[in-house]
Design a protein around this motif. Structure first.
Motif, mmCIF file in Angstrom:
data_model
loop_
_atom_site.group_PDB
_atom_site.id
_atom_site.type_symbol
_atom_site.label_atom_id
_atom_site.label_comp_id
_atom_site.label_asym_id
_atom_site.label_seq_id
_atom_site.Cartn_x
_atom_site.Cartn_y
_atom_site.Cartn_z
ATOM 1 N N UNK A 188 0.752 -1.304 -0.025
ATOM 2 C CA UNK A 188 0.150 0.095 0.104
ATOM 3 C C UNK A 188 1.058 1.192 0.175
ATOM 4 N N UNK A 189 1.277 1.666 -1.137
ATOM 5 C CA UNK A 189 2.190 2.821 -1.118
ATOM 6 C C UNK A 189 1.590 4.149 -1.224
ATOM 7 N N UNK A 190 2.143 5.102 -0.735
ATOM 8 C CA UNK A 190 1.550 6.490 -0.572
ATOM 9 C C UNK A 190 2.532 7.322 -1.190
ATOM 10 N N UNK A 191 2.525 8.723 -0.900
ATOM 11 C CA UNK A 191 3.467 9.586 -1.181
ATOM 12 C C UNK A 191 4.536 9.864 -0.158
ATOM 13 N N UNK A 217 4.837 6.859 1.988
ATOM 14 C CA UNK A 217 5.323 5.611 2.492
ATOM 15 C C UNK A 217 5.794 4.841 1.247
ATOM 16 N N UNK A 218 7.117 4.566 1.315
ATOM 17 C CA UNK A 218 7.628 3.790 0.204
ATOM 18 C C UNK A 218 7.528 2.489 0.566
ATOM 19 N N UNK A 219 6.937 1.656 -0.015
ATOM 20 C CA UNK A 219 6.843 0.121 0.118
ATOM 21 C C UNK A 219 7.997 -0.395 -0.692
ATOM 22 N N UNK A 220 8.344 -1.611 -0.344
ATOM 23 C CA UNK A 220 9.297 -2.519 -1.018
ATOM 24 C C UNK A 220 8.930 -3.971 -1.128
ATOM 25 N N UNK A 221 9.559 -4.582 -1.954
ATOM 26 C CA UNK A 221 9.724 -6.088 -2.112
ATOM 27 C C UNK A 221 10.984 -6.619 -2.313
ATOM 28 N N UNK A 222 11.769 -7.537 -1.989
ATOM 29 C CA UNK A 222 12.911 -8.011 -2.556
ATOM 30 C C UNK A 222 12.965 -9.601 -2.647
ATOM 31 N N UNK A 223 13.696 -9.978 -3.790
ATOM 32 C CA UNK A 223 14.068 -11.359 -3.811
ATOM 33 C C UNK A 223 15.359 -11.321 -3.140
ATOM 34 N N UNK A 224 15.499 -12.395 -2.105
ATOM 35 C CA UNK A 224 16.643 -12.169 -1.226
ATOM 36 C C UNK A 224 17.343 -13.559 -1.257
ATOM 37 N N UNK A 284 8.247 0.985 -4.381
ATOM 38 C CA UNK A 284 6.977 1.408 -4.785
ATOM 39 C C UNK A 284 6.732 2.755 -4.116
ATOM 40 N N UNK A 285 6.331 3.893 -5.083
ATOM 41 C CA UNK A 285 5.655 4.892 -4.286
ATOM 42 C C UNK A 285 4.428 5.393 -5.104
ATOM 43 N N UNK A 286 3.767 6.147 -4.602
ATOM 44 C CA UNK A 286 2.727 6.749 -5.244
ATOM 45 C C UNK A 286 2.564 8.313 -4.992
ATOM 46 N N UNK A 299 -3.487 8.633 -0.049
ATOM 47 C CA UNK A 299 -3.910 7.507 0.408
ATOM 48 C C UNK A 299 -3.351 6.273 -0.284
ATOM 49 N N UNK A 300 -3.460 5.160 0.300
ATOM 50 C CA UNK A 300 -2.890 3.779 -0.234
ATOM 51 C C UNK A 300 -3.188 3.402 -1.508
ATOM 52 N N UNK A 301 -2.349 3.041 -2.389
ATOM 53 C CA UNK A 301 -2.629 2.533 -3.707
ATOM 54 C C UNK A 301 -2.243 1.118 -3.764
ATOM 55 N N UNK A 302 -3.001 0.106 -3.703
ATOM 56 C CA UNK A 302 -2.734 -1.287 -3.535
ATOM 57 C C UNK A 302 -1.876 -1.675 -4.763
ATOM 58 N N UNK A 303 -0.946 -2.414 -4.473
ATOM 59 C CA UNK A 303 -0.208 -3.303 -5.623
ATOM 60 C C UNK A 303 0.466 -4.738 -5.111
ATOM 61 N N UNK A 304 0.945 -5.530 -6.085
ATOM 62 C CA UNK A 304 1.479 -6.900 -5.844
ATOM 63 C C UNK A 304 2.733 -6.777 -6.701
ATOM 64 N N UNK A 305 3.955 -7.310 -5.955
ATOM 65 C CA UNK A 305 4.945 -7.677 -6.891
ATOM 66 C C UNK A 305 5.155 -9.186 -6.892
ATOM 67 N N UNK A 306 5.416 -9.673 -8.129
ATOM 68 C CA UNK A 306 5.789 -11.245 -8.184
ATOM 69 C C UNK A 306 7.198 -11.445 -8.723
#
Length: 177
Positions: free
Chosen positions: A33-36, A38-45, A153-155, A159-166
């Protein structure tokens, strides 16, 4: 005089070959749920003592909102902290029993703190509203133990902008190639 027989040639792509061997894995994050602010993140670790290299196959950035999102891709020489590990990971070959377990992990979180993160930005992507952006890397990006490939991810919205990373990847013992 000479009897010519047709020659059968089979071309297996490397991801298919790795899937047949039970070495190809895929998975996704929970909803981010990124916002302006709140920088969300995903990683392959690749955990530090895994003994394998991860060969990055594909990523898919899915924007489930009416706002465009911006993603930055970074190569990390250390691992992000305070992430949640995704349990939405599977082998790509469902014929194995028991299923092979990956060494690689998908982790994700919010409010990314880059203070202690040694990361090199390598690409920026814009994901239009209600769409997905995908890229096949076919193993060109290799993640050694203790390293990660991180997506932020940033928006532009507050307000939260839903997203998914695969992610999709395969694994080989270190020193194999």
């Amino acid at each position: 005089m000479y009897s010519y027989m047709p020659v059968s040639v089979v071309n297996l792509t490397n991801p298919l070959n790795k899937s047949l061997q039970g070495k190809y894995f895929l998975g996704e994050t929970d909803q981010l749920h990124p916002t302006d602010s709140n920088r969300t993140w995903a990683a392959l670790i690749n955990p530090p003592h895994s003994g394998v290299n991860l060969y990055f196959g594909i990523y898919v950035l899915s924007n489930l909102s009416d706002d465009k999102l911006v993603s930055q891709i970074c190569f990390c020489s250390n691992l992000p902290t305070h992430g949640k590990q995704s349990h939405e990971v599977s082998t790509a070959n469902l014929a194995f029993h028991p299923n092979p377990l990956p060494h690689g992990q998908i982790q994700f979180g919010s409010n990314l703190d880059t203070t202690h993160l040694s990361a090199i930005p390598v690409s920026t992507r814009v994901i239009p509203s209600y769409s997905s952006v995908a890229s096949e890397k076919d193993g060109h990006w290799i993640i050694g133990p203790g390293k990660a490939i991180l997506f932020t991810l940033t928006s532009s919205m507050d307000h939260p902008s839903p997203a998914v990373i695969s992610f999709g990847w395969w694994e080989e013992a270190q020193g194999r190639y």
